[in-house]
Design an enzyme around this catalytic site. Structure first.
Site, mmCIF file in Angstrom:
data_model
loop_
_atom_site.group_PDB
_atom_site.id
_atom_site.type_symbol
_atom_site.label_atom_id
_atom_site.label_comp_id
_atom_site.label_asym_id
_atom_site.label_seq_id
_atom_site.Cartn_x
_atom_site.Cartn_y
_atom_site.Cartn_z
ATOM 1 N N HIS A 104 1.055 -1.498 -0.028
ATOM 2 C CA HIS A 104 0.109 -0.012 -0.224
ATOM 3 C C HIS A 104 0.786 1.417 -0.047
ATOM 4 C CE1 HIS A 104 -3.541 -2.365 0.797
ATOM 5 N NE2 HIS A 104 -2.720 -3.030 1.606
ATOM 6 N N SER A 140 16.959 17.644 -17.732
ATOM 7 C CA SER A 140 16.080 18.571 -17.651
ATOM 8 C C SER A 140 16.378 19.808 -18.530
ATOM 9 C CB SER A 140 15.301 19.090 -16.282
ATOM 10 O OG SER A 140 14.638 20.202 -16.608
ATOM 11 N N GLU A 175 -5.184 -4.829 -39.258
ATOM 12 C CA GLU A 175 -3.810 -5.702 -38.846
ATOM 13 C C GLU A 175 -2.595 -5.195 -39.547
ATOM 14 O OE1 GLU A 175 -6.380 -9.787 -38.218
ATOM 15 O OE2 GLU A 175 -5.201 -9.346 -40.151
#
Length: 449
Positions: free
Chosen positions: A150, A275, A322
């Site tokens: 969690h 960055s 496809e």
């Protein structure tokens, strides 16, 4: 001019070359050649004509430019291929090109050849990912770290466990790829509705011989198409593989968070830029790319499933779909396998941060061990749980270590010595069967490779 990112940004040379237009054309010509050879052997067309068709069924003679030129008029790719091949054949051999076949016999069978080659490339990289993960599991079987549930600190585990779990999953993906390949890579030469009517009594023999020549298993039964449950299964397997790679990359991204920073991608400080505005950034860009492309691969599953229900013996709704999803799914899955190898082979560990995170909660992660030990020494399990929980709450509230709080609780220390408590609070010795579990995977892997 290149437009699609798979042409210039996402993909590997070994997979791109399989799906290049000229190779696709050659594979269709290979099917036409196999058809002519089979019909020549069975006496359906003259042997001399068959030999000439086989000789000319090459992009050396049938160029992509000529096929495209014809298609501008015919508006039909296979009819254009047939005409381009026929006009290259000497004598009357061109009259026998494509005899008894329908367009989709050529398309589906040539796609099987392309997919077989693609699966070979995918399998090689999957196997390499498996080997790297097994090596990492072996090297890190004793590297203890905090396990999280969690998003919160739970219990100690090991990096060996993480890598072994991923290796086991990659092995299952290899098994899935092999299983679906058997069903997917089939040959078909059964005519307009699957009955081989145009080929007469020799129809099934032609169908089986064409597949044999091409090294494919002949499809047991079909209408005008190989049934698309096979293709849908293949795309789902690729999506499943991509999701496993997504999971691995996501974990590495999370472990590279500034506040965690236990492992991370290799970063070249001399050249690499994180960055355009923040000079300090070292972002997990490769893992992020894996996660982003995995989303695209998963999106192909819907289209693949939609391609299965066609009208009656066949319509054309699967074809345009496809042309996009088959090459892109193969190219992108292969690419993120390559990226995963790049990340795993250059993974950087930060041992001091791993240790820091183990100690971050001040021993709260050892609460389960303390409860279990108290129970083994005679305290009731529910009583032990409540007592340790109270200590954990007190430690969290005051910022003290669990050890210090427990030392003040006589109802707990009546069962323990200080030395006992010190050992209980050591996360390095509370990894259960983690080492043995990793060893089991390593032992089992001898059967996989």
């Amino acid at each position: 001019m290149a437009i699609h990112p798979v042409e210039f940004r996402y993909g590997t040379p070994e997979m791109r070359v399989i799906w290049e237009a000229e190779n696709k054309l050659q594979k269709m010509l290979d099917v036409e050649a196999a058809l002519a050879q089979a019909e020549g052997e069975l006496g359906i067309i003259p042997a001399e004509a068959a030999s000439e068709i086989v000789r000319k069924a090459s992009t050396e003679f049938v160029t992509l430019e000529r096929v495209n030129e014809i298609e501008r008029d015919t508006k039909h790719d296979i009819a254009s291929l047939v005409k381009a091949l026929a006009e290259q054949c000497e004598g009357d051999a061109g009259e026998y090109v494509h005899f008894g076949a329908t367009s989709n016999d050529i398309v589906d069978t040539s796609n099987s050849l392309l997919l077989r080659d693609s699966i070979s490339v995918l399998r090689d990289k999957l196997t390499r990912v498996l080997e790297v993960l097994l090596a990492l599991a072996d090297e890190n079987r004793d590297r203890v770290c905090i396990g999280r549930t969690h998003g919160q600190h739970a219990l100690p585990t090991t990096y060996g466990m993480k890598f072994a779990i991923w290796a086991d999953e990659i092995h299952r993906q290899l098994e899935r790829l092999d299983a679906c390949s058997e069903r997917l890579c089939v040959g078909m030469m059964t005519g307009a509705v699957g009955t081989t009517a145009a080929l007469g009594e020799e129809g099934l023999e032609v169908h089986e011989r064409v597949s044999e020549i091409l090294g494919l298993r002949p499809v047991l039964i079909s209408n005008q198409v190989v049934q698309r449950d096979n293709h849908a299964e293949f795309i789902m397997v690729l999506a499943n593989i991509a999701t496993t790679l997504d999971k691995i990359a996501l974990e590495i991204r999370n472990l590279q968070r500034t506040e965690i920073m236990e492992v991370g991608e290799k970063f070249d400080p001399e050249k690499q830029v994180g960055s355009s505005t923040m000079p300090h950034k070292m972002n997990p860009i490769t893992a992020e790319r894996i996660c982003g492309i995995a989303r695209v691969i998963r999106s192909y599953v819907v289209a693949a499933l939609e391609n299965n229900p066609l009208w009656h013996e066949r319509d054309l709704t699967n074809s345009s779909s496809e042309r996009i999803i088959l090459p892109e799914a193969c190219i992108l899955t292969d690419y993120i396998l390559k990226l995963t190898l790049d990340v795993l082979c250059n993974l950087v560990f930060y041992p001091e941060n791993i240790k820091r995170n183990l100690e971050f909660t001040g021993g709260l992660i050892m609460a389960e061990r303390l409860m279990a030990e108290l129970t083994r020494r005679g305290m009731g399990r529910q009583t032990a749980y409540a007592a340790v929980r109270q200590c954990a709450i007190e430690a969290s509230r005051t910022g003290r270590s669990l050890r210090d709080v427990v030392l003040e609780r006589s109802e707990i220390m009546d069962y323990l010595t200080v030395e006992d408590l010190e050992e209980i609070m050591n996360p390095e010795t509370y990894i259960g069967s983690a080492r043995r579990m990793v060893e089991r995977v390593l032992e089992e892997s001898q059967k996989w490779l």
